[in-house]
Design a protein around this motif. Sequence first.
Motif, PDB file in Angstrom:
ATOM      1  N   MET A 202       0.830  -1.206   0.000  1.00 19.71           N
ATOM      2  CA  MET A 202       0.000   0.000   0.000  1.00 19.71           C
ATOM      3  C   MET A 202       0.870   1.264   0.000  1.00 19.71           C
ATOM      4  SD  MET A 202      -2.877  -1.155  -0.478  1.00 19.71           S
ATOM      5  CE  MET A 202      -3.743   0.393  -0.464  1.00 19.71           C
ATOM      6  N   GLY A 203       2.047   1.199   0.601  1.00 25.10           N
ATOM      7  CA  GLY A 203       2.975   2.327   0.536  1.00 25.10           C
ATOM      8  C   GLY A 203       3.413   2.599  -0.892  1.00 25.10           C
TER       9      GLY A 203
ATOM     10  N   LEU B  21       0.138   6.944  -6.488  1.00 27.87           N
ATOM     11  CA  LEU B  21      -1.010   7.848  -6.517  1.00 27.87           C
ATOM     12  C   LEU B  21      -0.596   9.284  -6.218  1.00 27.87           C
ATOM     13  CD1 LEU B  21      -3.752   5.670  -4.797  1.00 27.87           C
ATOM     14  CD2 LEU B  21      -3.497   6.193  -7.233  1.00 27.87           C
ATOM     15  N   GLY B  22       0.365   9.470  -5.328  1.00 22.17           N
ATOM     16  CA  GLY B  22       0.863  10.808  -5.047  1.00 22.17           C
ATOM     17  C   GLY B  22       1.519  11.441  -6.272  1.00 22.17           C
TER      18      GLY B  22
ATOM     19  N   GLY C  73       0.582   4.190  -2.654  1.00 19.05           N
ATOM     20  CA  GLY C  73       0.486   5.585  -2.233  1.00 19.05           C
ATOM     21  C   GLY C  73       1.491   6.477  -2.941  1.00 19.05           C
TER      22      GLY C  73
END
Length: 56
Positions: free
Chosen positions: A35-36, A42-43, A39
């Motif tokens: 998930m990191g 997505l960032g 993230g």
Amino acid sequence: MNEVVMALLAGLVVGVLFSLLRLPIPAPPVLSGVMGIVGVYLGAMGYHWLVARFFS
């Protein structure tokens, strides 16, 4: 969609090779690590969207 399938196949091949060589997998072994990575992706996509939307 073709890129997604190719990436999945490449990941499967790498996973098999690392297992055959008895090396640790080159990815986080837990969901929080995955998930990191999501993230971070997505960032980066959000940044490009913001720049295109408000600063172009």
